[in-house]
Write a protein that holds these residues in place. Sequence first.
Motif, PDB file in Angstrom:
ATOM      1  N   ILE A 163     -10.431 -92.431 -81.456  1.00 27.44           N
ATOM      2  CA  ILE A 163     -10.424 -93.641 -82.284  1.00 27.44           C
ATOM      3  C   ILE A 163     -10.381 -93.335 -83.777  1.00 27.44           C
ATOM      4  O   ILE A 163     -10.228 -94.248 -84.593  1.00 27.44           O
ATOM      5  CB  ILE A 163     -11.624 -94.553 -81.961  1.00 27.44           C
ATOM      6  N   GLY A 164     -10.507 -92.074 -84.146  1.00 24.71           N
ATOM      7  CA  GLY A 164     -10.426 -91.726 -85.559  1.00 24.71           C
ATOM      8  C   GLY A 164     -10.367 -90.231 -85.753  1.00 24.71           C
ATOM      9  O   GLY A 164     -11.080 -89.486 -85.087  1.00 24.71           O
ATOM     10  N   VAL A 165      -9.496 -89.772 -86.650  1.00 24.68           N
ATOM     11  CA  VAL A 165      -9.384 -88.344 -86.957  1.00 24.68           C
ATOM     12  C   VAL A 165      -9.512 -88.168 -88.468  1.00 24.68           C
ATOM     13  O   VAL A 165      -9.095 -89.029 -89.248  1.00 24.68           O
ATOM     14  CB  VAL A 165      -8.049 -87.767 -86.428  1.00 24.68           C
ATOM     15  N   THR A 166     -10.128 -87.054 -88.893  1.00 23.38           N
ATOM     16  CA  THR A 166     -10.458 -86.861 -90.308  1.00 23.38           C
ATOM     17  C   THR A 166      -9.343 -86.169 -91.090  1.00 23.38           C
ATOM     18  O   THR A 166      -9.601 -85.422 -92.032  1.00 23.38           O
ATOM     19  CB  THR A 166     -11.756 -86.040 -90.458  1.00 23.38           C
ATOM     20  N   SER A 167      -8.114 -86.423 -90.722  1.00 23.40           N
ATOM     21  CA  SER A 167      -6.959 -85.881 -91.443  1.00 23.40           C
ATOM     22  C   SER A 167      -6.451 -86.920 -92.443  1.00 23.40           C
ATOM     23  O   SER A 167      -6.748 -88.116 -92.322  1.00 23.40           O
ATOM     24  CB  SER A 167      -5.848 -85.516 -90.463  1.00 23.40           C
ATOM     25  N   ALA A 199     -11.696 -82.996 -87.481  1.00 26.40           N
ATOM     26  CA  ALA A 199     -12.719 -83.586 -86.626  1.00 26.40           C
ATOM     27  C   ALA A 199     -12.219 -84.927 -86.097  1.00 26.40           C
ATOM     28  O   ALA A 199     -11.321 -85.552 -86.674  1.00 26.40           O
ATOM     29  CB  ALA A 199     -14.015 -83.775 -87.410  1.00 26.40           C
ATOM     30  N   ALA A 200     -12.807 -85.356 -84.998  1.00 24.87           N
ATOM     31  CA  ALA A 200     -12.396 -86.619 -84.393  1.00 24.87           C
ATOM     32  C   ALA A 200     -13.600 -87.329 -83.805  1.00 24.87           C
ATOM     33  O   ALA A 200     -14.582 -86.697 -83.405  1.00 24.87           O
ATOM     34  CB  ALA A 200     -11.360 -86.377 -83.293  1.00 24.87           C
ATOM     35  N   ILE A 201     -13.542 -88.638 -83.777  1.00 27.87           N
ATOM     36  CA  ILE A 201     -14.507 -89.463 -83.042  1.00 27.87           C
ATOM     37  C   ILE A 201     -13.776 -90.003 -81.823  1.00 27.87           C
ATOM     38  O   ILE A 201     -12.693 -90.601 -81.947  1.00 27.87           O
ATOM     39  CB  ILE A 201     -15.042 -90.622 -83.904  1.00 27.87           C
ATOM     40  N   VAL A 202     -14.348 -89.762 -80.642  1.00 23.40           N
ATOM     41  CA  VAL A 202     -13.689 -90.179 -79.408  1.00 23.40           C
ATOM     42  C   VAL A 202     -14.654 -90.988 -78.547  1.00 23.40           C
ATOM     43  O   VAL A 202     -15.881 -90.865 -78.667  1.00 23.40           O
ATOM     44  CB  VAL A 202     -13.142 -88.980 -78.601  1.00 23.40           C
ATOM     45  N   VAL A 203     -14.085 -91.811 -77.681  1.00 20.28           N
ATOM     46  CA  VAL A 203     -14.859 -92.591 -76.707  1.00 20.28           C
ATOM     47  C   VAL A 203     -14.203 -92.406 -75.342  1.00 20.28           C
ATOM     48  O   VAL A 203     -13.065 -91.951 -75.241  1.00 20.28           O
ATOM     49  CB  VAL A 203     -14.909 -94.094 -77.086  1.00 20.28           C
ATOM     50  N   SER A 204     -14.926 -92.761 -74.299  1.00 20.87           N
ATOM     51  CA  SER A 204     -14.364 -92.603 -72.956  1.00 20.87           C
ATOM     52  C   SER A 204     -13.258 -93.635 -72.722  1.00 20.87           C
ATOM     53  O   SER A 204     -13.183 -94.659 -73.407  1.00 20.87           O
ATOM     54  CB  SER A 204     -15.456 -92.764 -71.906  1.00 20.87           C
ATOM     55  N   LYS A 205     -12.425 -93.378 -71.733  1.00 19.44           N
ATOM     56  CA  LYS A 205     -11.282 -94.251 -71.463  1.00 19.44           C
ATOM     57  C   LYS A 205     -11.711 -95.663 -71.094  1.00 19.44           C
ATOM     58  O   LYS A 205     -10.964 -96.628 -71.338  1.00 19.44           O
ATOM     59  CB  LYS A 205     -10.430 -93.662 -70.345  1.00 19.44           C
ATOM     60  N   ASP A 206     -12.907 -95.829 -70.503  1.00 16.33           N
ATOM     61  CA  ASP A 206     -13.366 -97.140 -70.060  1.00 16.33           C
ATOM     62  C   ASP A 206     -14.218 -97.864 -71.103  1.00 16.33           C
ATOM     63  O   ASP A 206     -14.709 -98.966 -70.848  1.00 16.33           O
ATOM     64  CB  ASP A 206     -14.179 -96.991 -68.770  1.00 16.33           C
ATOM     65  N   ASN A 209     -12.327 -99.546 -79.109  1.00 16.71           N
ATOM     66  CA  ASN A 209     -10.940 -99.095 -79.225  1.00 16.71           C
ATOM     67  C   ASN A 209     -10.561 -98.671 -80.641  1.00 16.71           C
ATOM     68  O   ASN A 209      -9.413 -98.265 -80.872  1.00 16.71           O
ATOM     69  CB  ASN A 209      -9.986-100.209 -78.777  1.00 16.71           C
ATOM     70  N   SER A 210     -11.495 -98.770 -81.575  1.00 19.69           N
ATOM     71  CA  SER A 210     -11.211 -98.415 -82.960  1.00 19.69           C
ATOM     72  C   SER A 210     -12.519 -98.092 -83.657  1.00 19.69           C
ATOM     73  O   SER A 210     -13.612 -98.368 -83.134  1.00 19.69           O
ATOM     74  CB  SER A 210     -10.508 -99.568 -83.677  1.00 19.69           C
ATOM     75  N   MET A 211     -12.415 -97.547 -84.860  1.00 23.77           N
ATOM     76  CA  MET A 211     -13.627 -97.297 -85.642  1.00 23.77           C
ATOM     77  C   MET A 211     -14.306 -98.617 -85.999  1.00 23.77           C
ATOM     78  O   MET A 211     -15.537 -98.687 -86.046  1.00 23.77           O
ATOM     79  CB  MET A 211     -13.285 -96.506 -86.897  1.00 23.77           C
ATOM     80  N   ASN A 212     -13.540 -99.664 -86.216  1.00 24.64           N
ATOM     81  CA  ASN A 212     -14.149-100.963 -86.524  1.00 24.64           C
ATOM     82  C   ASN A 212     -14.991-101.454 -85.350  1.00 24.64           C
ATOM     83  O   ASN A 212     -16.064-102.037 -85.541  1.00 24.64           O
ATOM     84  CB  ASN A 212     -13.063-101.989 -86.870  1.00 24.64           C
ATOM     85  N   ALA A 243     -20.464-102.211 -83.109  1.00 21.26           N
ATOM     86  CA  ALA A 243     -21.485-101.902 -82.103  1.00 21.26           C
ATOM     87  C   ALA A 243     -22.712-101.286 -82.765  1.00 21.26           C
ATOM     88  O   ALA A 243     -23.858-101.590 -82.389  1.00 21.26           O
ATOM     89  CB  ALA A 243     -20.903-100.950 -81.063  1.00 21.26           C
ATOM     90  N   PHE A 244     -22.505-100.448 -83.746  1.00 19.43           N
ATOM     91  CA  PHE A 244     -23.610 -99.824 -84.478  1.00 19.43           C
ATOM     92  C   PHE A 244     -24.424-100.880 -85.228  1.00 19.43           C
ATOM     93  O   PHE A 244     -25.657-100.842 -85.234  1.00 19.43           O
ATOM     94  CB  PHE A 244     -23.057 -98.780 -85.444  1.00 19.43           C
ATOM     95  N   ASP A 245     -23.731-101.827 -85.853  1.00 14.92           N
ATOM     96  CA  ASP A 245     -24.428-102.898 -86.579  1.00 14.92           C
ATOM     97  C   ASP A 245     -25.286-103.734 -85.635  1.00 14.92           C
ATOM     98  O   ASP A 245     -26.388-104.174 -85.996  1.00 14.92           O
ATOM     99  CB  ASP A 245     -23.405-103.800 -87.288  1.00 14.92           C
ATOM    100  N   THR A 246     -24.776-103.969 -84.426  1.00 19.49           N
ATOM    101  CA  THR A 246     -25.495-104.789 -83.457  1.00 19.49           C
ATOM    102  C   THR A 246     -26.687-104.055 -82.862  1.00 19.49           C
ATOM    103  O   THR A 246     -27.775-104.622 -82.697  1.00 19.49           O
ATOM    104  CB  THR A 246     -24.536-105.212 -82.317  1.00 19.49           C
ATOM    105  N   ASP A 247     -26.490-102.779 -82.542  1.00 22.08           N
ATOM    106  CA  ASP A 247     -27.546-102.005 -81.880  1.00 22.08           C
ATOM    107  C   ASP A 247     -27.433-100.530 -82.269  1.00 22.08           C
ATOM    108  O   ASP A 247     -26.868 -99.719 -81.529  1.00 22.08           O
ATOM    109  CB  ASP A 247     -27.419-102.164 -80.358  1.00 22.08           C
ATOM    110  N   PRO A 248     -27.990-100.143 -83.432  1.00 19.51           N
ATOM    111  CA  PRO A 248     -27.874 -98.748 -83.882  1.00 19.51           C
ATOM    112  C   PRO A 248     -28.430 -97.751 -82.869  1.00 19.51           C
ATOM    113  O   PRO A 248     -27.810 -96.717 -82.605  1.00 19.51           O
ATOM    114  CB  PRO A 248     -28.688 -98.733 -85.183  1.00 19.51           C
ATOM    115  N   GLY A 249     -29.581 -98.052 -82.288  1.00 20.43           N
ATOM    116  CA  GLY A 249     -30.197 -97.130 -81.337  1.00 20.43           C
ATOM    117  C   GLY A 249     -29.436 -96.995 -80.042  1.00 20.43           C
ATOM    118  O   GLY A 249     -29.512 -95.972 -79.361  1.00 20.43           O
ATOM    119  N   GLY A 250     -28.686 -98.019 -79.679  1.00 21.39           N
ATOM    120  CA  GLY A 250     -27.926 -97.995 -78.432  1.00 21.39           C
ATOM    121  C   GLY A 250     -26.510 -97.490 -78.605  1.00 21.39           C
ATOM    122  O   GLY A 250     -25.725 -97.486 -77.664  1.00 21.39           O
TER     123      GLY A 250
END
Length: 326
Positions: free
Chosen positions: A227-231, A128-135, A139-142, A147-154
């Motif tokens: 930004i992250g793979v579960t391997s 499995a992987a977590i991905v984001v758009s190029k823009d 850039n990382s799981m951190n 971003a989640f800590d700042t705005d979980p709903g967003g």
Amino acid sequence: MTKLNLTRRVMMAAASAAFAFSTPAMAEPVVDSIHFLVPGGAGGGWDGTARGTGEALTAAGLVGTASYENMSGGGGGKAIGYLIENAASNHGTLMVNSTPIIIRSLTGVFPQNFRDLTLVAGTIGDYAAIVVSKDSPVNSMNDLLAAFDTDPGGTAIGGGSVPGGMDHLVAAMVMEAAGKDALAVKYIPYDAGGKAMAALLSGEIAALSTGFSEAVDLANAGEVKIIGVTSDDRVAAYPDAPTMKEQGIDTSFVNWRGFFGAPGLPEDRLAAYQDAIAKMYDTPEWEAVRARNGWVNIHNSGDDFRAFLEKQEQQIGDLMRKLGFL
């Protein structure tokens, strides 16, 4: 001395016989044809697995022809129900499925489970992987965790499965391992991975939980960032993708995929399918498909496949209860 006068016809016959003797005869296909039933839409992991397997089997000469049918609905339940209800007329059909057949039967998305089908073989694993758009500024799981800590709903994470399904479960596992409240993750489901990827590219979601193989082509094209793979280790198909573990998130997961037949599938037909799949692993055609998609070979056939599924059913059930999904 006797002089042999060879006519053109005799020489051609001799050459033809020599060629036939020196060239191995083309092997007959193990199976004349397979109709692959895909329980989701085009562009998802099931679709890619069915088409990649069919490509390798036919190119290697193990199967004469392959056809494909996408049947979305009910989290995969529509295709399972169809195969069971029309079993007698579907001995030429193999349905692709994966870990969600266990998850969705546990959660009651559909009433059937893998025991209601003929188990043919498990064939591959897909991280499995977590991905984001190029823009995306992420850039990382951190970055995503911040971003989640700042705005979980967003910071919505999408996936090509129902709530409590495979992509949701992976996102929850990752967030839980990162020390976050997995139940606070805003998960948005889409019907199949292709639609989920489109939502990511349009900015509808912040990140996407998906199969690694589904993300590789778009990552190579520069459309998304993995930004992250579960391997446990970086995957050769896309070595730029960091693992969760190297980013301090102690979790790993591989989603199996395999094939099922209709209940009551004749033993000789089942044996032929299993034989073709087993022989596929030794072909360059399969290796090309496998490497292209970043899959891991996980071959479980017959009783071994059943034991594997029963063990995963227990493990996933325990995990889902811990995370509050059951």
